[in-house]
Design a protein around this motif. Structure first.
Motif, PDB file in Angstrom:
ATOM      1  N   LEU A  76     -13.031 -12.017 -18.446  1.00  0.00           N
ATOM      2  CA  LEU A  76     -12.715 -13.200 -17.369  1.00  0.00           C
ATOM      3  C   LEU A  76     -14.462 -13.710 -16.850  1.00  0.00           C
ATOM      4  CD1 LEU A  76     -10.288 -11.756 -14.665  1.00  0.00           C
ATOM      5  CD2 LEU A  76     -10.495 -13.831 -16.022  1.00  0.00           C
TER       6      LEU A  76
ATOM      7  N   VAL B 266      -1.822 -11.443 -12.010  1.00  0.00           N
ATOM      8  CA  VAL B 266      -0.981 -12.411 -11.946  1.00  0.00           C
ATOM      9  C   VAL B 266      -0.200 -12.907 -12.802  1.00  0.00           C
ATOM     10  CG1 VAL B 266      -2.221 -15.151 -11.578  1.00  0.00           C
ATOM     11  CG2 VAL B 266      -3.618 -13.619 -11.486  1.00  0.00           C
TER      12      VAL B 266
ATOM     13  N   LEU C 111      -5.348 -12.042 -17.118  1.00  0.00           N
ATOM     14  CA  LEU C 111      -4.815 -12.663 -16.205  1.00  0.00           C
ATOM     15  C   LEU C 111      -3.038 -12.187 -15.766  1.00  0.00           C
ATOM     16  CD1 LEU C 111      -6.814 -15.731 -16.038  1.00  0.00           C
ATOM     17  CD2 LEU C 111      -7.049 -14.721 -14.175  1.00  0.00           C
TER      18      LEU C 111
ATOM     19  N   GLU D 204      -8.219  -3.804  -8.324  1.00  0.00           N
ATOM     20  CA  GLU D 204      -7.561  -4.398  -7.377  1.00  0.00           C
ATOM     21  C   GLU D 204      -6.763  -4.839  -7.862  1.00  0.00           C
ATOM     22  OE1 GLU D 204     -11.099  -7.158  -8.525  1.00  0.00           O
ATOM     23  OE2 GLU D 204      -9.714  -8.989  -8.372  1.00  0.00           O
TER      24      GLU D 204
HETATM   25  N1  GLN Z   1      -8.627 -12.358  -9.346  1.00  0.00           N
HETATM   26  C1  GLN Z   1      -8.781 -12.862  -9.692  1.00  0.00           C
HETATM   27  C2  GLN Z   1      -8.216 -14.634  -9.971  1.00  0.00           C
HETATM   28  O1  GLN Z   1      -8.341 -14.916  -8.861  1.00  0.00           O
HETATM   29  C3  GLN Z   1      -7.681 -12.548 -11.567  1.00  0.00           C
HETATM   30  C4  GLN Z   1      -8.074 -10.791 -11.532  1.00  0.00           C
HETATM   31  C5  GLN Z   1      -6.922 -10.834 -12.184  1.00  0.00           C
HETATM   32  O2  GLN Z   1      -6.176 -10.625 -13.129  1.00  0.00           O
HETATM   33  N2  GLN Z   1      -7.212  -9.175 -12.718  1.00  0.00           N
HETATM   34  O3  GLN Z   1      -7.966 -15.470 -10.764  1.00  0.00           O
END
Ligand code: GLN
Length: 281
Positions: free
Chosen positions: A90, A190, A211, A242
């Motif tokens: 990512l 997600v 993700l 997170e």
């Molecule tokens: N914050 C990320 C996004 O908006 C997702 C990160 C995650 O899945 N750990 O795509």
């Protein structure tokens, strides 16, 4: 082509995808990365010619196909450091910088604490923590060999010592029998149902492995990491996550059920529930 004409071409051809400000900042990143030309030089010498137009025009085509500029350049900045990125990791997000700041606030920089980053990806969390906590022993794991490869390069690039381990957290309860003082993770969170809210630049380019989770098992990785912590987080050790902005309440419930105390849910700069921490009893 003159540099200024290329910039105009960018503005015309990308205006349906980005704002003018975004187009300009992308353009500055590209000319700096490909030609070592700064935005100041561009302002002073708009008539300048580039040696070879191909890389920048090629980048323009990739941008039209929604490829993130960070993947085109192959690097990005996170926590004031440079990180290499490719399609296996990512692109580190600003929210995750806030998570790093939060961890640093609670980490004792004078002691030789042991920290583990689970699902390290590009290594952004592990490497920035290690950079700011030179006494700490930082470990980082990931299930993806390609991601670990990138993370190792990022540790070398930033001159830090991080121990990288290839492991599937869904199948692991401890690492070398170690106890950690801090465990931190930005795991996949997600839900499939949120796909329609996502932009094509993310959806079509970033690794789905990092993700997505199933709608009916959205906290799968958090549950596994909490299980892992029972064995591998020291007493009074802190767990930092997170999280999915829509699942703050569920995360509080999960940590409470598992006897974590001093729970704190924290919002990111966009005022979304984005981080949580808890202390092991
Ligand atoms: N914050 C990320 C996004 O908006 C997702 C990160 C995650 O899945 N750990 O795509």
């Amino acid at each position: 082509m003159k540099l200024k004409s290329i910039q105009n071409k960018f503005q015309t051809e990308l205006k349906s995808i980005f704002s003018i400000e975004e187009i300009d900042s992308i353009f500055y990143l590209l000319i700096d990365s490909f030609y070592k030309v700064s935005r100041i030089q561009l302002a002073l010498e708009p008539e300048m010619f580039l040696g070879n137009n191909e890389p920048i025009l090629n980048a323009l085509n990739l941008l039209k196909e929604q490829k993130p500029v960070q993947y085109i350049i192959g690097e990005t900045e996170f926590y004031g450091l440079n990180f290499k990125v490719n399609k296996h990791v990512l692109i580190p997000r600003p929210e995750t910088e806030e998570l790093v700041t939060w961890v640093l606030k609670h980490a004792n920089s004078k002691k030789e604490i042991r920290i583990l980053d689970i699902g390290t990806g590009s290594g952004s969390i592990a490497v920035s923590l290690s950079k700011h906590l030179p006494r700490a022993h930082v470990y980082a794991l990931d299930v993806s060999v390609e991601a670990l490869n990138m993370a190792k390069q990022n540790a070398a690039l930033n001159i830090v010592d991080v121990e990288f381990i290839e492991v599937d957290i869904l199948k692991t309860k401890s690492i070398e029998n170690l106890k950690f003082d801090i465990i931190v993770s930005n795991p996949p969170y997600v839900r499939e149902q949120e796909k329609e809210l996502m932009k094509p630049n993310v959806l079509e380019n970033e690794p789905h492995l990092a993700l997505f989770v199933k709608d009916n098992n959205a906290l799968q990785f958090y549950k596994a990491i909490i299980d892992f912590s029972k064995e591998s987080l020291s007493k009074d050790g802190i767990l930092f996550f997170e999280i999915n902005e829509y699942l703050g309440k569920e995360m509080i419930g999960l940590l409470k059920e598992n006897n974590f105390s001093k729970l704190e849910l924290k919002q990111d700069i966009f005022r979304k529930d984005r981080m949580i921490k808890g202390v092991k009893n």
